[in-house]
Design a protein around this motif. Structure first.
Motif, PDB file in Angstrom:
ATOM      1  N   TYR A 155       0.884  -0.966  -0.055  1.00 16.70           N
ATOM      2  CA  TYR A 155      -0.058   0.165  -0.006  1.00 16.70           C
ATOM      3  C   TYR A 155       1.021   1.127  -0.042  1.00 16.70           C
ATOM      4  CZ  TYR A 155      -3.583   3.187   1.827  1.00 16.70           C
ATOM      5  OH  TYR A 155      -4.230   4.554   1.659  1.00 16.70           O
ATOM      6  N   LYS A 156       1.518   1.444  -1.194  1.00 18.35           N
ATOM      7  CA  LYS A 156       2.373   2.330  -1.355  1.00 18.35           C
ATOM      8  C   LYS A 156       2.143   4.142  -0.952  1.00 18.35           C
ATOM      9  CE  LYS A 156       5.173  -0.358  -4.437  1.00 18.35           C
ATOM     10  NZ  LYS A 156       6.113  -0.441  -5.954  1.00 18.35           N
ATOM     11  N   TYR A 157       3.114   4.627  -0.879  1.00 17.89           N
ATOM     12  CA  TYR A 157       2.960   6.174  -0.925  1.00 17.89           C
ATOM     13  C   TYR A 157       3.038   6.510  -2.220  1.00 17.89           C
ATOM     14  CZ  TYR A 157       4.474  10.901  -0.906  1.00 17.89           C
ATOM     15  OH  TYR A 157       4.750  12.383  -1.246  1.00 17.89           O
ATOM     16  N   ASP A 158       1.754   7.519  -2.359  1.00 13.58           N
ATOM     17  CA  ASP A 158       1.560   7.840  -3.985  1.00 13.58           C
ATOM     18  C   ASP A 158       1.799   9.246  -4.009  1.00 13.58           C
ATOM     19  OD1 ASP A 158      -0.795   8.318  -2.856  1.00 13.58           O
ATOM     20  OD2 ASP A 158      -1.832   7.230  -4.426  1.00 13.58           O
ATOM     21  N   GLU A 161       6.913  13.400  -3.822  1.00 12.16           N
ATOM     22  CA  GLU A 161       8.380  13.580  -3.263  1.00 12.16           C
ATOM     23  C   GLU A 161       9.339  12.343  -3.558  1.00 12.16           C
ATOM     24  OE1 GLU A 161       8.227  14.838   0.704  1.00 12.16           O
ATOM     25  OE2 GLU A 161       6.682  15.904   0.518  1.00 12.16           O
ATOM     26  N   THR A 194       8.068  -1.667  -2.043  1.00  9.04           N
ATOM     27  CA  THR A 194       7.706  -0.905  -1.107  1.00  9.04           C
ATOM     28  C   THR A 194       8.115   0.729  -1.855  1.00  9.04           C
ATOM     29  OG1 THR A 194       9.791  -0.708  -0.071  1.00  9.04           O
ATOM     30  CG2 THR A 194       8.402  -2.174   0.651  1.00  9.04           C
ATOM     31  N   ARG A 195       9.077   0.751  -2.566  1.00 10.24           N
ATOM     32  CA  ARG A 195       9.293   2.303  -2.964  1.00 10.24           C
ATOM     33  C   ARG A 195       7.853   2.621  -3.989  1.00 10.24           C
ATOM     34  NH1 ARG A 195      11.901   3.420   1.342  1.00 10.24           N
ATOM     35  NH2 ARG A 195      14.088   2.707   1.286  1.00 10.24           N
ATOM     36  N   SER A 196       7.784   4.012  -3.741  1.00  7.87           N
ATOM     37  CA  SER A 196       6.490   4.449  -4.492  1.00  7.87           C
ATOM     38  C   SER A 196       6.963   4.657  -6.224  1.00  7.87           C
ATOM     39  CB  SER A 196       6.422   6.049  -4.174  1.00  7.87           C
ATOM     40  OG  SER A 196       7.196   7.035  -4.602  1.00  7.87           O
TER      41      SER A 196
ATOM     42  N   ARG B 121      -2.070   1.858   8.370  1.00  6.55           N
ATOM     43  CA  ARG B 121      -1.471   1.937   7.355  1.00  6.55           C
ATOM     44  C   ARG B 121      -1.459   3.221   6.346  1.00  6.55           C
ATOM     45  NH1 ARG B 121      -1.471  -3.257   3.966  1.00  6.55           N
ATOM     46  NH2 ARG B 121       0.250  -2.585   2.895  1.00  6.55           N
ATOM     47  N   ARG B 125       1.296   6.490   6.223  1.00  9.61           N
ATOM     48  CA  ARG B 125       1.222   7.025   4.904  1.00  9.61           C
ATOM     49  C   ARG B 125       1.061   8.680   4.995  1.00  9.61           C
ATOM     50  NH1 ARG B 125      -1.351   5.028  -0.705  1.00  9.61           N
ATOM     51  NH2 ARG B 125      -2.267   7.128  -0.106  1.00  9.61           N
ATOM     52  N   LYS B 129       4.624  10.312   4.911  1.00  7.76           N
ATOM     53  CA  LYS B 129       4.910  10.094   3.184  1.00  7.76           C
ATOM     54  C   LYS B 129       5.714   9.091   2.719  1.00  7.76           C
ATOM     55  CE  LYS B 129       3.748  14.828   2.920  1.00  7.76           C
ATOM     56  NZ  LYS B 129       3.846  15.899   2.001  1.00  7.76           N
ATOM     57  N   ARG B 130       5.595   8.046   3.642  1.00  4.75           N
ATOM     58  CA  ARG B 130       6.308   6.867   3.117  1.00  4.75           C
ATOM     59  C   ARG B 130       5.391   5.695   3.682  1.00  4.75           C
ATOM     60  NH1 ARG B 130      10.249   9.085   5.585  1.00  4.75           N
ATOM     61  NH2 ARG B 130      10.023   7.845   7.475  1.00  4.75           N
ATOM     62  N   SER B 131       5.209   4.299   2.924  1.00  2.00           N
ATOM     63  CA  SER B 131       4.325   3.446   3.701  1.00  2.00           C
ATOM     64  C   SER B 131       4.940   2.804   4.870  1.00  2.00           C
ATOM     65  CB  SER B 131       3.961   2.517   2.617  1.00  2.00           C
ATOM     66  OG  SER B 131       4.905   1.659   2.570  1.00  2.00           O
ATOM     67  N   GLU B 133       5.108  -0.327   5.447  1.00  2.00           N
ATOM     68  CA  GLU B 133       6.223  -1.363   5.270  1.00  2.00           C
ATOM     69  C   GLU B 133       7.384  -1.182   4.572  1.00  2.00           C
ATOM     70  OE1 GLU B 133       3.362  -0.882   3.673  1.00  2.00           O
ATOM     71  OE2 GLU B 133       2.868  -1.272   1.845  1.00  2.00           O
ATOM     72  N   GLU B 134       7.345   0.045   3.809  1.00  2.00           N
ATOM     73  CA  GLU B 134       8.780   0.743   3.373  1.00  2.00           C
ATOM     74  C   GLU B 134       9.490   0.739   4.167  1.00  2.00           C
ATOM     75  OE1 GLU B 134       7.522   4.061   1.199  1.00  2.00           O
ATOM     76  OE2 GLU B 134       9.410   4.212  -0.011  1.00  2.00           O
ATOM     77  N   ALA B 137      10.616  -2.439   6.123  1.00  2.00           N
ATOM     78  CA  ALA B 137      11.444  -3.232   5.220  1.00  2.00           C
ATOM     79  C   ALA B 137      12.975  -2.659   5.116  1.00  2.00           C
ATOM     80  CB  ALA B 137      11.173  -3.401   4.026  1.00  2.00           C
TER      81      ALA B 137
END
Lengths: 315, 315
Positions: A155-158, A161, A194-196, B121, B125, B129-131, B133-134, B137
């Motif tokens: 569930y990534k940052y979207d 940045e 994990t990265r956006s 979650r 975010r 500004k990151r998830s 799990e990001e 991990a």
């Protein structure tokens, strides 16, 4: 840009009634069905399905399933499903195959927005009473499981940045793992899952700047296997979704006997999003328009329906 | 069952004004703050925070942070935060420590409902500004990363259906991996992170029926390390959340100097859920009531606040 052509004014009740009429009596009037559903937006189809349920106390999908058949039936049902239900259905079909169709799972995981992917997981849970990752993990093993589960559960940052320093350092991390032909790609999977999207684009760009070759080219140096082809597909989906889709369409059309499932999947899922851009790319790469290629390889109502989604009634 | 005592009628505006009054002038009236916020439900606190923002154009949390200090400040801010924000904050703090506090991450992943975990979650975010799990991990590696990321990204089925045949076969899968002291627990992590709570209970029960010992006992035969203690914590969270929490409280109280972070975390997150059941279990196991134990180990406003959440003003 989308390809479908839809009327600005329409009546969901009239459409529902006309579909019912097309389904009644001897034989089915498939042309009428295409002329209606092939020219309605997502929102319009939703209203038609609701109207149909209210008037006839039956799910439009069930009606279509019982009246139609073959690739035409499958494509039109996909089209009428809500996108999250559609993804859940596609993922479930892919997982039920003797060897799961990894590419479908990669496409869904990599090319939906974080919110859309969540909506698809929610739909999966409602429809199948298990979670997507539960079925995914129990139908796969090893590297490919690690990759697919990590991608599907993200569930990534979207936001926009980008951390350029991190992009450089993680390009190096990927390069080390890929060049070393490491036994596992633990860091590669972590970064990809994990990265956006914007951060990944930066990472892939830095990779090419620093090492002179694209990451997908470097991956081609490996002996191919299921996992590596899923990994490459994932990277291509993230790097350039239109180019990826154009390639899937070309393979589907050029394969002996045509891969109708892949053809329908791409046309149906992209018709309201970026199919216009995909067709332009297709023409540039293949010197034949997608419409012509599809018209040549398909026939009957199925052909008419795909062409309607491409914005043509007949070519 | 919850422990906090809250008035059925209250005025968010009056509460906001009284908190402001308590914060003005020389010194802060901490007692007034405890007597208000220590006796308001989640919904009431939400309305107070909104009213505070509207009247004073300031976030209540910022005001409290600037007026209060130490464990009292940390506990009361946790209490005023919305639960998803609170989880996001706790997870972020846990990840910022030199060695991430795995137990906090395990608790959040294993003891929230699937929807609540998603909400946390989402909050993570938004805030960072990151998830989740990001960050998870990139701050961990190896087995513990595999376990924590899989648990944190799950969106499990949460219905009542149990597949008994599958429970038996997966109990056997766990037994083989645990007895063999396998180098990795790939299947164990898959089962724990994807099967629903009710399905996992069935698996743990079948495990004990068939092999005569509980899975947590069998895990104790392994040389201990970070990963195994996180794995055991996860299993205990899923098997019996109340017992797990009672144990965390006991450890927090009995440790030299008291672990106030753990103490506040459990009291604050459970006060409106099952703290009553946890206190009953605590009394049974420790021959001293939780209230008395906390009263003995803490002092001042912090003590008064925790006891308020436990349903007492003074003991």
């Amino acid at each position: 840009m989308a390809t479908i052509v839809s009327p600005p004014h329409f009546s969901p009740v009239e459409d529902a009634e006309n579909i019912k009429k097309a389904c009644q009596g001897w034989g089915t009037d498939e042309k009428a069905i295409v002329s209606i559903l092939g020219h309605r937006t997502l929102f319009q189809r939703k209203l038609i399905r609701q109207a149909y349920q209210e008037i006839y106390h039956e799910d439009l999908i069930h009606q279509l399933k019982s009246e139609l058949s073959g690739d035409f039936e499958k494509a039109i049902c996909l089209w009428v499903l809500d996108p999250p239900e559609r993804d859940a259905h596609l993922a479930n079909l892919a997982l039920q195959m003797p060897v799961p169709d990894y590419k479908v799972l990669v496409e869904i995981s990599c090319m939906r927005s974080p919110e859309d992917l969540l909506a698809s997981r929610r739909a999966y849970r409602c429809l199948y009473k298990r979670s997507l990752e539960e079925d995914l993990a129990s139908r796969t093993t090893g590297d490919i499981r690690r990759l697919l589960v990590a991608m599907a559960t993200a569930y990534k940052y979207d936001g926009d940045e980008v951390d350029e320093t991190l992009a450089r350092s993680e390009a190096a991390v990927l390069h080390v793992e890929i060049l070393a032909k490491a036994v596992d790609h633990e860091e590669t999977i972590r970064v990809l899952s994990t990265r956006s999207s914007v951060q990944l684009s930066a990472i892939f760009n830095r990779y090419k700047d620093i090492y002179g070759r694209s990451i997908t080219k470097d991956l081609l140096n490996h002996p191919t296997n299921e996992y590596l082809s899923a990994l490459r597909a994932a990277i291509r989906c993230i790097k350039n979704p239109n180019r990826y889709h154009a390639k899937v369409l070309r393979n589907a059309i050029n394969t002996v006997g045509t891969d109708e499932d892949a053809l329908s999947r791409v046309i149906v899922t992209r018709a309201e999003k970026d199919l216009k851009n995909i067709t332009e790319l297709y023409l540039k790469r293949n010197n034949v328009s997608l419409d012509q290629a599809i018209a040549k390889e398909t026939s009957g109502d199925y052909k008419a329906f795909l062409l309607a989604l491409l914005g043509h009634d007949e070519i």
